[in-house]
Design an enzyme around this catalytic site. Structure first.
Site, PDB file in Angstrom:
ATOM      1  N   GLU A   1      -6.728   3.747  -5.543  1.00 16.26           N
ATOM      2  CA  GLU A   1      -7.918   4.144  -4.796  1.00 16.26           C
ATOM      3  C   GLU A   1      -8.325   5.517  -5.311  1.00 16.26           C
ATOM      4  O   GLU A   1      -7.575   6.481  -5.185  1.00 16.26           O
ATOM      5  CB  GLU A   1      -7.616   4.219  -3.296  1.00 16.26           C
ATOM      6  CG  GLU A   1      -8.857   4.519  -2.488  1.00 16.26           C
ATOM      7  CD  GLU A   1      -8.580   5.083  -1.107  1.00 16.26           C
ATOM      8  OE1 GLU A   1      -9.408   4.884  -0.223  1.00 16.26           O
ATOM      9  OE2 GLU A   1      -7.536   5.743  -0.911  1.00 16.26           O
TER      10      GLU A   1
ATOM     11  N   ASP B   1       0.858  -1.179   0.000  1.00 15.24           N
ATOM     12  CA  ASP B   1       0.000   0.000   0.000  1.00 15.24           C
ATOM     13  C   ASP B   1       0.898   1.234   0.000  1.00 15.24           C
ATOM     14  O   ASP B   1       1.620   1.485   0.967  1.00 15.24           O
ATOM     15  CB  ASP B   1      -0.841  -0.052   1.292  1.00 15.24           C
ATOM     16  CG  ASP B   1      -2.148   0.658   1.174  1.00 15.24           C
ATOM     17  OD1 ASP B   1      -2.208   1.655   0.448  1.00 15.24           O
ATOM     18  OD2 ASP B   1      -3.119   0.222   1.836  1.00 15.24           O
TER      19      ASP B   1
ATOM     20  N   ASP C   1      -2.826   4.670  -2.515  1.00 15.07           N
ATOM     21  CA  ASP C   1      -3.787   5.365  -1.668  1.00 15.07           C
ATOM     22  C   ASP C   1      -4.213   6.701  -2.294  1.00 15.07           C
ATOM     23  O   ASP C   1      -3.355   7.458  -2.768  1.00 15.07           O
ATOM     24  CB  ASP C   1      -3.098   5.622  -0.312  1.00 15.07           C
ATOM     25  CG  ASP C   1      -4.027   6.138   0.753  1.00 15.07           C
ATOM     26  OD1 ASP C   1      -4.915   5.400   1.166  1.00 15.07           O
ATOM     27  OD2 ASP C   1      -3.843   7.302   1.189  1.00 15.07           O
TER      28      ASP C   1
ATOM     29  N   HIS D   1     -10.956  -1.469   4.914  1.00 15.62           N
ATOM     30  CA  HIS D   1     -10.715  -0.958   6.268  1.00 15.62           C
ATOM     31  C   HIS D   1     -11.324   0.427   6.483  1.00 15.62           C
ATOM     32  O   HIS D   1     -11.169   0.983   7.577  1.00 15.62           O
ATOM     33  CB  HIS D   1      -9.203  -0.903   6.510  1.00 15.62           C
ATOM     34  CG  HIS D   1      -8.532   0.033   5.556  1.00 15.62           C
ATOM     35  ND1 HIS D   1      -8.388  -0.261   4.219  1.00 15.62           N
ATOM     36  CD2 HIS D   1      -8.013   1.271   5.726  1.00 15.62           C
ATOM     37  CE1 HIS D   1      -7.801   0.754   3.617  1.00 15.62           C
ATOM     38  NE2 HIS D   1      -7.562   1.704   4.505  1.00 15.62           N
ATOM     39  N   ASP D   2     -11.953   1.005   5.472  1.00 13.94           N
ATOM     40  CA  ASP D   2     -12.595   2.316   5.628  1.00 13.94           C
ATOM     41  C   ASP D   2     -14.115   2.198   5.634  1.00 13.94           C
ATOM     42  O   ASP D   2     -14.808   3.216   5.685  1.00 13.94           O
ATOM     43  CB  ASP D   2     -12.207   3.242   4.469  1.00 13.94           C
ATOM     44  CG  ASP D   2     -10.735   3.600   4.483  1.00 13.94           C
ATOM     45  OD1 ASP D   2     -10.145   3.656   5.572  1.00 13.94           O
ATOM     46  OD2 ASP D   2     -10.172   3.820   3.394  1.00 13.94           O
TER      47      ASP D   2
HETATM   48  C1  NOJ Z   1      -7.507   6.093   2.215  1.00 11.87           C
HETATM   49  C2  NOJ Z   1      -7.158   5.037   3.209  1.00 11.87           C
HETATM   50  O1  NOJ Z   1      -7.777   3.844   2.819  1.00 11.87           O
HETATM   51  C3  NOJ Z   1      -7.612   5.549   4.549  1.00 11.87           C
HETATM   52  O2  NOJ Z   1      -7.590   4.569   5.540  1.00 11.87           O
HETATM   53  C4  NOJ Z   1      -6.754   6.732   4.902  1.00 11.87           C
HETATM   54  O3  NOJ Z   1      -7.224   7.321   6.084  1.00 11.87           O
HETATM   55  C5  NOJ Z   1      -6.791   7.792   3.794  1.00 11.87           C
HETATM   56  N1  NOJ Z   1      -6.703   7.242   2.494  1.00 11.87           N
HETATM   57  C6  NOJ Z   1      -5.664   8.749   3.954  1.00 11.87           C
HETATM   58  O4  NOJ Z   1      -4.444   8.119   3.669  1.00 11.87           O
END
Ligand code: NOJ
Length: 580
Positions: free
Chosen positions: A259, A102, A209, A333-334
């Site tokens: 992402e 990541d 990310d 995880h979000d």
């Molecule tokens: C996306 C990540 O998946 C998340 O967990 C993170 O807080 C933000 N980007 C900032 O890096």
């Protein structure tokens, strides 16, 4: 040596996401680690997955659980050592699984040496970040107002005044995560070197990310319609920067995924079309906003399934038409757990029967689509939101900020907690439920965050080898993607299901030149309805006569009305049939 992934390779691969902090703790400190992952490689191999995406384990003050990186080319001692990492890569490789890392290249932590040098007055490193004067400032020492009205992702202004710099710095996420200035060629070169460093250690793929936020607008001005997102998502130079990064790091043709926050279809086609030499696939999030009220994550609403169907259709058929490629997923995880979200009742209290039906239906829904599926740890077990009883049990910076923002806006503590229960990123971050031992067998110590209360019932130990368990069902999903060429390589086409089934998603996968013995056409039906419904396929050139049922979440096939051809689906029923 990097392997060039063909579309067939991408279509038959399955990625498993490991949130390292909550996966498996080998040393009893309550935090998952690299050796913990190593100890579970056999489990992952049995699941049949091809790649393991591991969330950041780099040195970090952990304000945002490792997405605040203070050193890109090292390992935080809490997660292990470089030797542990090298051994994990080799052992995964020996089992036919590649490691994906990541890369958090949009921002660093404030603790990163670059930001620290900038703070100490080094102008070279000040040019690594996005620093601006305040609005209405009368000169040195006077902050004035933030340069624009942009809001950061976790609540509050995206700008922070830094007296040591005499400037405001931009942070699109937490205040501790200053954004890097990608217009600076030296920054781009440094970041490409980071990616190459890990590639040279044997990493087989990368997740990037919030990578579509790296190119900020030429002119910084207020967003008169919103919080700024539309001004800095998919910015003016993003494609150029990505191509350059991919070229310099030597990762073209590897398995890569970006992402993409607040993105659109046209840009995602460009990010993922092989001829553009950017990325292999993209995560987009529109399908996970169908239960936001008026686009606001912190206002609860029931999932809008017709909207969900429309979004899937647009992204499946649109990416196909443009030559792009989707990453397929419900969880990460979000996100709160999809099984709790789409289960009709929310939270951890799903009754047994619908819990299992919902989990399997969701699995069928995305695993048969065109693209590459991602399984998020515990999804294959049917893990749910934990439904914590107090805000003190939450750890996430975003949840804590928004809890306070909701209280300030007049919600009662109970109301605000209910929203956090449903919407917290911690819903997906609870310890992996390995067994019925304390803390689900995740740790012998005190876990950094509490396990969901249903761990004695929902866990890998009790599901292992049990016919019909969620785990066995997921193994089947993975197997079928590899066996059926119509799934890995076929075209996708959504079909209408009639007015009697407003909450059903239906699509076809078609491979006209499928080899002998392989189905040429598959029909996938997924009901998100907790009531029975009637699917009418008369508008589509599809008949269930002589169809062979390949997979379903009920023991037997649904009833088909002989005269009308209508299919009676039971609550949350899903099935896959090979059409004659
Ligand atoms: C996306 C990540 O998946 C998340 O967990 C993170 O807080 C933000 N980007 C900032 O890096």
């Amino acid at each position: 040596m990097s392997q060039t992934m063909t579309r067939h390779d991408l279509g038959s691969a399955v990625v498993y996401q490991i949130y390292i902090k909550s996966f498996c703790d080998s040393d009893g400190d309550g935090i998952g680690d690299l050796r913990g992952i190593e100890s579970k490689l056999d489990y992952l191999q049995r699941l049949g997955v091809d790649y393991l995406w591991i969330t950041p384990f780099f040195p970090s003050p952990q304000r945002d659980n490792g997405y605040d990186v203070s050193d890109y080319c090292a390992i935080d001692s809490v997660y292990g050592t470089m030797d542990d990492f090298d051994r994990l890569v080799a052992k995964a490789d020996a089992r036919g699984m590649g490691i994906m890392l990541d890369m958090v290249l949009c921002h660093t932590s404030r603790d990163h040496a670059w930001f620290q040098r900038a703070l100490a007055g080094d102008e070279r490193y000040q040019r690594y970040y996005i620093l601006r004067d305040g609005r209405g400032s009368t000169g040195a020492g006077d902050p004035g107002e933030p340069p624009t009205n942009w809001q950061c992702a976790f609540g509050g202004s995206a700008w922070e005044w830094e007296p040591r710099l005499g400037k405001w710095y931009l942070h699109l996420h937490d205040v501790s995560q200053p954004d890097l200035d990608w217009t600076n060629p030296e920054v781009r070169e440094q970041l490409a070197n980071v990616v190459r460093f890990w590639k040279d250690r044997g990493v087989r793929g990368f997740r990037f990310d919030v990578i579509n936020l790296i190119s900020k607008p030429e002119v910084f001005e207020d967003d008169t319609e919103g919080l700024g997102r539309r001004l800095f998502a998919d910015g003016p130079h993003v494609h150029e920067y990505l191509r350059e990064l991919v070229d310099r790091a030597g990762i073209d043709g590897m398995i890569t995924v970006g992402e993409m926050a607040s993105t659109d279809l046209a840009n995602c086609v460009r990010y993922t079309r092989p001829d553009d030499h950017e990325l292999a696939m993209a995560f987009s999030f529109h399908h996970l906003k169908v239960d936001y009220r008026n686009g606001n994550k912190w206002e609860l609403a029931d999932p809008d399934i017709p909207r969900l169907r429309q979004i899937f259709r647009e992204w499946q058929e649109g990416m196909q038409a443009g030559g792009g490629w989707n990453a397929l997923f419900w969880n990460n995880h979000d996100q709160p757990r999809a099984i709790s979200r789409f289960g009709g009742r929310g939270g951890a209290g799903l009754p047994d029967s619908s819990w299992e039906k919902v989990g399997k239906m969701l699995g069928i829904c995305t695993h048969f689509m065109q693209g590459t599926p991602y399984i998020y740890q515990g999804e294959e077990l049917g893990m749910t939101n934990p439904g914590y009883a107090s805000i003190d049990e939450y750890r996430d910076v975003e949840s804590k900020n928004y809890y306070r923002i909701m209280l300030d806006a007049g919600k009662s503590p109970a109301e605000a907690l209910r929203v956090v229960n449903e919407r917290s990123r911690d819903d997906g971050r609870t310890p992996m439920q390995w067994g019925s031992a304390a803390h689900g067998g995740f740790t012998t110590g005190e876990p950094w965050i509490g396990v969901a209360p249903n761990y004695t019932r929902v866990n890998a130990e009790v599901e292992e080898g049990v016919e019909g368990s969620m785990l066995e069902f997921y193994r089947k999903l993975v197997r079928l993607r590899k066996q059926l060429l119509a799934v890995s390589d076929g075209a996708v086409r959504f079909v209408e299901v009639g007015e009697g089934a407003p909450k059903v998603i239906a699509y076809l996968r078609e491979l006209e030149d499928a080899p002998e013995g392989q189905p040429r056409r598959l029909l996938v039906l997924c009901s998100f309805d907790d009531e029975p419904c009637r699917v009418c396929l008369s508008g589509a050139d599809v008949s269930l006569e002589d169809a062979e049922r390949l997979l379903g979440n009920y023991d037997d096939a649904p009833t088909v009305d002989a005269a009308s051809g209508a299919v009676a689906l039971r609550p949350f029923e899903a099935l896959v049939v090979a059409l004659a």
